[in-house]
Scaffold this motif. Structure first.
Motif, PDB file in Angstrom:
ATOM      1  N   LEU A   1       5.743  -4.356  24.605  1.00 34.66           N
ATOM      2  CA  LEU A   1       7.066  -4.827  23.254  1.00 34.66           C
ATOM      3  C   LEU A   1       7.805  -3.877  24.063  1.00 34.66           C
ATOM      4  O   LEU A   1       7.897  -2.481  23.579  1.00 34.66           O
ATOM      5  N   PRO A   2       9.487  -3.696  24.842  1.00 36.58           N
ATOM      6  CA  PRO A   2       9.881  -2.737  25.396  1.00 36.58           C
ATOM      7  C   PRO A   2      10.764  -1.793  24.921  1.00 36.58           C
ATOM      8  O   PRO A   2      11.245  -2.435  23.093  1.00 36.58           O
ATOM      9  N   GLY A   3      11.317  -0.685  24.995  1.00 39.58           N
ATOM     10  CA  GLY A   3      11.832   0.170  23.769  1.00 39.58           C
ATOM     11  C   GLY A   3      13.386  -0.459  23.478  1.00 39.58           C
ATOM     12  O   GLY A   3      13.982  -1.671  24.399  1.00 39.58           O
TER      13      GLY A   3
ATOM     14  N   ALA B   1       7.262   7.508  22.286  1.00 38.97           N
ATOM     15  CA  ALA B   1       7.347   6.139  21.890  1.00 38.97           C
ATOM     16  C   ALA B   1       7.420   6.239  20.374  1.00 38.97           C
ATOM     17  O   ALA B   1       7.017   7.729  19.983  1.00 38.97           O
ATOM     18  N   ASN B   2       8.910   5.207  19.573  1.00 33.76           N
ATOM     19  CA  ASN B   2       8.292   5.666  18.979  1.00 33.76           C
ATOM     20  C   ASN B   2       8.142   4.298  17.757  1.00 33.76           C
ATOM     21  O   ASN B   2       8.824   3.187  18.753  1.00 33.76           O
ATOM     22  N   VAL B   3       7.955   4.237  16.678  1.00 36.80           N
ATOM     23  CA  VAL B   3       7.244   2.696  16.191  1.00 36.80           C
ATOM     24  C   VAL B   3       8.026   2.334  15.057  1.00 36.80           C
ATOM     25  O   VAL B   3       6.968   3.276  14.191  1.00 36.80           O
TER      26      VAL B   3
ATOM     27  N   LEU C   1       7.868  -3.905  13.023  1.00 40.19           N
ATOM     28  CA  LEU C   1       8.550  -2.710  13.807  1.00 40.19           C
ATOM     29  C   LEU C   1       9.628  -3.231  14.925  1.00 40.19           C
ATOM     30  O   LEU C   1      10.110  -4.039  14.529  1.00 40.19           O
ATOM     31  N   HIS C   2      10.138  -2.630  15.365  1.00 39.82           N
ATOM     32  CA  HIS C   2      10.626  -1.759  16.033  1.00 39.82           C
ATOM     33  C   HIS C   2      10.543  -0.934  16.963  1.00 39.82           C
ATOM     34  O   HIS C   2       9.552   0.254  16.854  1.00 39.82           O
ATOM     35  N   THR C   3      11.125  -0.121  18.488  1.00 44.87           N
ATOM     36  CA  THR C   3      10.866   0.637  19.292  1.00 44.87           C
ATOM     37  C   THR C   3      12.087   1.308  19.453  1.00 44.87           C
ATOM     38  O   THR C   3      12.421   1.451  20.057  1.00 44.87           O
ATOM     39  N   CYS C   4      12.652   1.158  18.880  1.00 49.04           N
ATOM     40  CA  CYS C   4      14.024   1.820  18.770  1.00 49.04           C
ATOM     41  C   CYS C   4      14.006   3.822  19.157  1.00 49.04           C
ATOM     42  O   CYS C   4      13.018   4.235  17.724  1.00 49.04           O
TER      43      CYS C   4
ATOM     44  N   LYS D   1      14.720   4.119  25.737  1.00 47.15           N
ATOM     45  CA  LYS D   1      13.554   3.219  25.775  1.00 47.15           C
ATOM     46  C   LYS D   1      12.475   3.197  26.061  1.00 47.15           C
ATOM     47  O   LYS D   1      12.227   3.716  27.076  1.00 47.15           O
ATOM     48  N   ARG D   2      11.903   3.682  25.027  1.00 46.56           N
ATOM     49  CA  ARG D   2      10.295   3.863  25.343  1.00 46.56           C
ATOM     50  C   ARG D   2       9.601   2.594  24.606  1.00 46.56           C
ATOM     51  O   ARG D   2       9.400   2.882  23.302  1.00 46.56           O
ATOM     52  N   GLY D   3       8.987   1.742  25.545  1.00 49.01           N
ATOM     53  CA  GLY D   3       7.895   1.007  24.774  1.00 49.01           C
ATOM     54  C   GLY D   3       6.141   0.852  24.310  1.00 49.01           C
ATOM     55  O   GLY D   3       6.064   2.100  25.410  1.00 49.01           O
ATOM     56  N   VAL D   4       5.911  -0.201  23.666  1.00 51.56           N
ATOM     57  CA  VAL D   4       4.292  -0.248  23.567  1.00 51.56           C
ATOM     58  C   VAL D   4       3.945  -1.178  23.883  1.00 51.56           C
ATOM     59  O   VAL D   4       3.951  -2.213  23.609  1.00 51.56           O
ATOM     60  N   ASP D   5       2.378  -0.897  24.266  1.00 50.71           N
ATOM     61  CA  ASP D   5       1.746  -2.241  24.142  1.00 50.71           C
ATOM     62  C   ASP D   5       1.184  -2.215  23.035  1.00 50.71           C
ATOM     63  O   ASP D   5       0.915  -1.212  22.590  1.00 50.71           O
ATOM     64  N   ILE D   6       0.940  -3.520  22.861  1.00 51.03           N
ATOM     65  CA  ILE D   6      -0.258  -4.441  21.202  1.00 51.03           C
ATOM     66  C   ILE D   6      -0.711  -5.132  21.569  1.00 51.03           C
ATOM     67  O   ILE D   6      -0.837  -6.083  23.006  1.00 51.03           O
TER      68      ILE D   6
END
Length: 243
Positions: free
Chosen positions: A12-14, A37-39, A186-189, A201-206
């Motif tokens: 999920l991109p940032g 990152a922030n979720v 959830l969001h990656t804002c 813009k900092r993404g996460v892997d799920i």
């Protein structure tokens, strides 16, 4: 904690958002693809959407200001949506809230609309949640206090809150085990207290998988007497739930 083979992985991109109904026994591992990152996270009972994540009760019953391995995430019915079974960071923010348009203006972050940049727009956490919740017939009145995974906010002796900017390195992960069927949004804002000069813009892997059911020796179950009562509430709920 032994987790079964991962069944699904995505990135999920940032500045983006996502939602899914996860079954009891599912696991979700989130890994920071970039430092900082922030979720933002909300949870609802898909069988009764009036039941949702209650962070005040989550903190009160576990006597904590931060959330980490061994802690549970409670609904407003005293049941456990999910348990934190693995955590690299030791602290996830439960009080910082959600990025909204006012924060964007105050920070001087230039809003970029979907019409201007398509998926490269600058999204607020507030709007991201509303977009996801609308898919399930929910709206602004259904927003609750959200958890901010990967972020750390501390309080000084006067009660003033401050954001810790170097808390989350790239590659840090946290794993949730779901103790009942749960609608996850959830969001990656960025975190509303993020001091970055430009919208980050900092993404996460799920990664989604499964885990064995917990017992009284589980790290979350045994964390405190309140958690044992929470698991008992879940047990009663599942005895009465339709099959």
């Amino acid at each position: 904690m032994t987790i079964h083979a991962i069944d699904y992985e995505t990135h999920l991109p940032g500045g983006q958002h996502w939602s899914l109904r996860l079954r009891r026994g599912a696991t979700m591992r989130l890994t920071a693809a970039e430092a900082g990152a922030n979720v933002g996270l909300l949870m609802y009972n898909p069988e009764n959407l009036l039941e949702r994540l209650n962070l005040p009760d989550t903190l009160k019953c576990q006597h904590t200001f931060k959330l980490t391995r061994g802690h549970c995430l409670y609904s407003d019915m005293g049941r456990i949506f999910a348990s934190i079974i693995e955590d690299d960071l030791g602290w996830h923010d439960s009080v910082g809230g959600n990025l909204n348009a006012g924060h964007m203006i105050a920070k001087g972050w230039q809003p970029v609309s979907f019409q201007q940049a398509l998926n490269d727009r600058t999204q607020t956490g507030h709007d991201s949640f509303l977009i996801e919740l609308a898919k399930y017939g929910l709206g602004a009145r259904d927003l609750a206090a959200n958890l901010n995974l990967f972020s750390k906010v501390v309080a000084d002796d006067a009660g003033r809150l401050s954001y810790v900017p170097d808390h989350c390195p790239a590659g840090a992960s946290v794993t949730l085990r779901f103790e009942m069927d749960t609608l996850v949004a959830l969001h990656t804002c960025p975190h509303p207290l993020d001091p970055s000069a430009d919208y980050p813009k900092r993404g996460v892997d799920i990664a989604l998988g499964t885990a064995p059911p917990p017992d009284e020796n589980d790290v979350c179950w045994a964390h405190c007497a309140e958690n044992a009562r929470g698991f008992a509430n879940n047990r009663l709920y599942h005895l009465g739930a339709p099959r």
